[in-house]
Each structure stands twice: as C-alpha cells, then as structure tokens.
Scaffold this motif. Structure first.
Motif, mmCIF file in Angstrom:
data_model
loop_
_atom_site.group_PDB
_atom_site.id
_atom_site.type_symbol
_atom_site.label_atom_id
_atom_site.label_comp_id
_atom_site.label_asym_id
_atom_site.label_seq_id
_atom_site.Cartn_x
_atom_site.Cartn_y
_atom_site.Cartn_z
ATOM 1 N N SER A 23 0.829 -1.199 0.000
ATOM 2 C CA SER A 23 0.000 0.000 0.000
ATOM 3 C C SER A 23 0.871 1.261 0.000
ATOM 4 O O SER A 23 1.968 1.278 0.555
ATOM 5 N N ALA A 24 0.346 2.296 -0.628
ATOM 6 C CA ALA A 24 1.057 3.578 -0.666
ATOM 7 C C ALA A 24 1.240 4.123 0.750
ATOM 8 O O ALA A 24 2.234 4.788 1.040
ATOM 9 N N ASN A 25 0.330 3.793 1.641
ATOM 10 C CA ASN A 25 0.413 4.242 3.024
ATOM 11 C C ASN A 25 1.593 3.607 3.762
ATOM 12 O O ASN A 25 2.211 4.229 4.614
ATOM 13 N N SER A 26 1.911 2.365 3.432
ATOM 14 C CA SER A 26 2.987 1.676 4.161
ATOM 15 C C SER A 26 4.369 1.920 3.576
ATOM 16 O O SER A 26 5.373 1.742 4.270
ATOM 17 N N HIS A 29 6.833 4.102 5.550
ATOM 18 C CA HIS A 29 7.265 3.430 6.773
ATOM 19 C C HIS A 29 8.331 2.375 6.463
ATOM 20 O O HIS A 29 9.287 2.220 7.222
ATOM 21 N N GLU A 73 -0.813 3.357 13.064
ATOM 22 C CA GLU A 73 -2.236 3.046 13.116
ATOM 23 C C GLU A 73 -2.393 1.557 12.823
ATOM 24 O O GLU A 73 -1.570 0.956 12.143
ATOM 25 N N SER A 75 -4.351 -0.154 10.843
ATOM 26 C CA SER A 75 -4.408 -0.540 9.424
ATOM 27 C C SER A 75 -3.016 -0.512 8.795
ATOM 28 O O SER A 75 -2.662 -1.389 8.000
ATOM 29 N N THR A 76 -2.213 0.472 9.171
ATOM 30 C CA THR A 76 -0.845 0.564 8.656
ATOM 31 C C THR A 76 -0.004 -0.585 9.193
ATOM 32 O O THR A 76 0.803 -1.171 8.455
ATOM 33 N N ASP A 79 -0.867 -3.548 7.108
ATOM 34 C CA ASP A 79 -0.298 -3.367 5.764
ATOM 35 C C ASP A 79 1.197 -3.649 5.775
ATOM 36 O O ASP A 79 1.735 -4.286 4.863
#
Length: 133
Positions: A23-26, A29, A73, A75-76, A79
């Motif tokens: 995911s772009a969110n992970s 990180h 978070e 969800s992160t 992911d």
C-alpha cells in the motif's frame, strides 16, 4: 521508491517488472525502517515468547523499533506486516508481529475482537460449547 530501487537492486542486476502489492500508506514506513536498519537479515532473538508485556517498549531492546511500531495506526501495522512478509524482511516482520502480540496480551476473546474489529459470527450454541470446554 528510488531509494528502494537503488538500494535493493544493484545496477548489475537486471530489473524485472513484478507486481508488488504494497500500500502507498505503508511505503514511507518501509523506507524509514530500511534507512534505520538497512537490509540486514540477521537472525533475531529479540522477541521473548510468550510476549511478556502489553507494551513493546517494556522489553524490546531497540527503542527506535518500539517507537516506530507503537505510533502506527492499526491498518498501517497490518499493511506493513503484509509488505514485510512479501519482501521477506524477517526482522521487520518479527517486530510488527511482536506489536500485535502486545495488543493481544491479557485480553479475553471479546476484547480481542473489539481491538481488531472482528465480527463474532458464532451461534449461541457454538458459544456455549466453547464455554463448556
């Protein structure tokens, strides 16, 4: 993405297009973790089993690691677990799973369901059978 490409794939290796479900969110990180630790695949004995505390920083030897995961978070966190597993980043996967173990530590099944937003789909008869065990 350039950081990952240049540091994971040496220029002498022919690059092949593969579909990566990260995911772009992970991704930021992952980059932060790689910048902090590199790509060392050192066997880890950091994680005592069973998990001794509800807070990772109580027992994890690297404070950077515990601060890194405790601020994520949920969800992160999940992911990142999928990404670390896909990329075979065992130290990161162990760290993230230790955080999940901390989140579970000391909770009953109902509290675990609430923490992870798991729907209870057991019938009353199944619940009674479990209680009887």
């Amino acid at each position: 993405m350039n950081y990952l490409r240049h540091n994971i794939c040496p220029s002498s290796v022919q690059q092949v297009g593969i579909k990566v479900n990260i995911s772009a969110n992970s991704l930021p990180h992952l980059v932060r973790y790689i910048k902090a630790h590199g790509l060392k695949q050192v066997p880890s004995d950091k994680c005592p089993k069973p998990c001794p505390s509800t807070k990772l920083s109580d027992f994890w030897p690297c404070s950077w690691d515990s601060e890194f995961v405790e601020q994520l978070e949920q969800s992160t966190l999940f992911d990142l677990i999928q990404a670390a597993n896909f990329l075979d980043m065992k130290p990161l996967l162990e760290l993230l799973c230790a955080q999940v173990a901390c989140m579970i530590k000391g909770k009953n099944p109902e509290e675990i369901r609430a923490t992870f937003h798991i729907r209870n789909d057991l019938t009353e008869e199944e619940k009674e059978a479990i209680r009887a065990e």
